[in-house]
Scaffold this active site. Structure first.
Site, short mmCIF file in Angstrom:
data_model
loop_
_atom_site.label_atom_id
_atom_site.label_comp_id
_atom_site.label_asym_id
_atom_site.label_seq_id
_atom_site.Cartn_x
_atom_site.Cartn_y
_atom_site.Cartn_z
N SER A 1 3.19 10.47 13.53
CA SER A 1 3.15 11.46 12.45
C SER A 1 1.89 11.25 11.61
CB SER A 1 4.37 11.23 11.56
OG SER A 1 4.27 11.94 10.36
N TYR B 1 10.29 5.47 6.19
CA TYR B 1 10.14 6.30 7.40
C TYR B 1 8.73 6.11 7.98
CZ TYR B 1 8.94 10.35 10.21
OH TYR B 1 8.46 11.16 11.21
N LYS C 1 7.20 4.42 11.65
CA LYS C 1 6.24 5.03 12.60
C LYS C 1 5.08 4.06 12.87
CE LYS C 1 8.23 8.83 13.54
NZ LYS C 1 8.76 9.08 14.87
#
Ligand code: NAD
Ligand code: WQD
Length: 337
Positions: free
Chosen positions: A124, A148, A152
């Protein structure tokens, strides 16, 4: 080719499975359905006239995953399965670290044991944190601002370390910018649980009457109209980027990192205007304070994906908004109709 798609019942996964089937590939999907419905895959089967083998399996369930690998020989894995809500990750960091990171570790262990060492990973733009400048190239410094995003970054590092330890691993890390829109049929699209965090489902749910009005988070950003600027990319273009990445894997490229965006930034007000055109009526909105953790402007440089994958996004914001609206208006309650 035969591919395992983790998280393939979800928003981006289901669009990717559809394009893979249309291109003549075979897809097996594992998904826990924690944030999706297998109805998405039934619709993919209807749209393509082809079958998808689906297993309701959580990546944390190693024996269940091993059973899938025992049944098939995969050319590669496309790994979408993850929890993705930024705010929820701040409230439940352990859930996010466990699901996303442990899930990826289990997947890699099972892949290694099965001798399948080719993976395309859903990363991302969040890994760029608050970029010092835009547009963002793949060699920008990384740094996450929430759990989050940290999952990643960790998952990227795990996959790079695997290749360092064993050059047989081929890894393509795809850093998505802001995926929006839906398949042109209106049959599959994004089904957010509860109140949407992201801009475009919030706009379409407001337009259909599920929400009263959109809150525009900040009108005083250092951007041309004062609202946040993002690189919105049509989910079908994004899906096609995975086909290009899988093709790249056949060259045994080692580790490759690509931004998947359009290279163009649009503001929140630009998106509202494009949606109003697609919907044919005004969208109620109000400018409120900035959202904690937001940044002014994020958009990609897309040269590397164009040069090395031969991939470019071709769908503009009008098409993104028309397709998102068709999906919303044909499925007011998403897959729960
Ligand atoms: P999504 O929630 O629709 O899809 C993810 C799928 O993974 C869901 O179907 C969910 O049920 C499944 N899943 C989650 N944990 C699992 C587990 N432990 N085992 C098996 N299945 C599990 O989300 P999406 O928007 O399609 O995102 C796909 C991937 O792309 C995610 O990794 C996400 O982090 C990443 N990504 C998404 C965006 C975005 O804005 N949508 C942007 C950048 C990156
Ligand atoms: C877009 C713009 C908001 C909602 C998030 C994740 C990122 C990635 C993609 C997974 C911003 C504004 C939004 C609203 C608003 N996901 N906005 N009112 O924050 O760029 O990225 O999704 O990897 O990690 O952080 O996307 O859609 O939430 O916001 O004004 O109700 O819309 O401030 O400028 P974001 P978004």
């Amino acid at each position: 080719m035969k591919y395992l798609i983790t998280g393939g019942a979800g928003y981006i996964g289901s669009h990717t499975v559809l394009e893979l089937l249309n291109a003549g590939h075979e897809c097996v999907v594992v998904d826990s359905l924690i944030n999706s419905f297998d109805e998405s895959l039934k619709r993919v089967e209807t749209l393509t006239g082809k079958q998808v083998e689906f297993h309701q399996v959580d990546l944390l369930d190693k024996p269940a995953l091993e059973a899938v690998f025992a049944k098939h020989t995969f050319d590669a894995v496309v790994h979408f399965a993850a929890l993705k809500a930024v705010g929820e990750s701040v409230a439940k960091p352990l859930t996010y670290y466990h699901n996303n990171i442990t899930g990826t570790l289990v997947l890699c262990e099972v892949m290694k044991a099965a001798g399948c060492k080719n993976i395309v990973f859903s990363s991302s733009a969040t890994v760029y944190g608050d970029p010092a400048t835009v547009p963002i190239t793949e060699d920008f410094p990384t740094g996450a601002t929430n759990p989050y995003g940290r999952t990643k970054l960790f998952m990227e590092d795990i996959l790079v370390d695997l290749h360092t330890a064993d050059a047989d691993w081929n890894v393509v890390l795809l850093r998505y910018f802001n995926p929006v829109g839906a398949h042109a049929s209106g049959q599959i699209g994004e089904h957010p649980q509860g109140i949407p965090n992201n801009l475009t489902p919030y706009i379409t749910q407001t337009a259909i009457g599920l929400r009263e009005k959109l809150s525009v988070f900040g009108g005083d950003w250092p951007t041309p109209d004062g609202t946040g600027v993002r690189d919105y990319i049509h989910v079908v273009d994004l899906a096609l980027g995975h086909l290009a990445a899988l093709k790249k894997l056949t060259e045994r490229p080692g580790v490759k990192i690509y931004n998947l965006g359009t290279g163009k930034g649009f503001s929140v007000l630009d998106m509202i205007k494009a949606f109003e055109k697609a919907i044919g009526k005004p969208v109620a909105y109000q400018i409120v304070d900035r959202r904690v953790g937001d940044v002014a402007s994020v958009y990609a440089t897309t040269d590397l994906a164009r040069e090395e994958l031969g991939w470019v996004a071709t769908r503009g914001i009008d098409e993104m908004c028309e397709d998102a609206w068709r999906w919303q208006s044909m499925n007011p309650k998403g897959f729960e109709n």
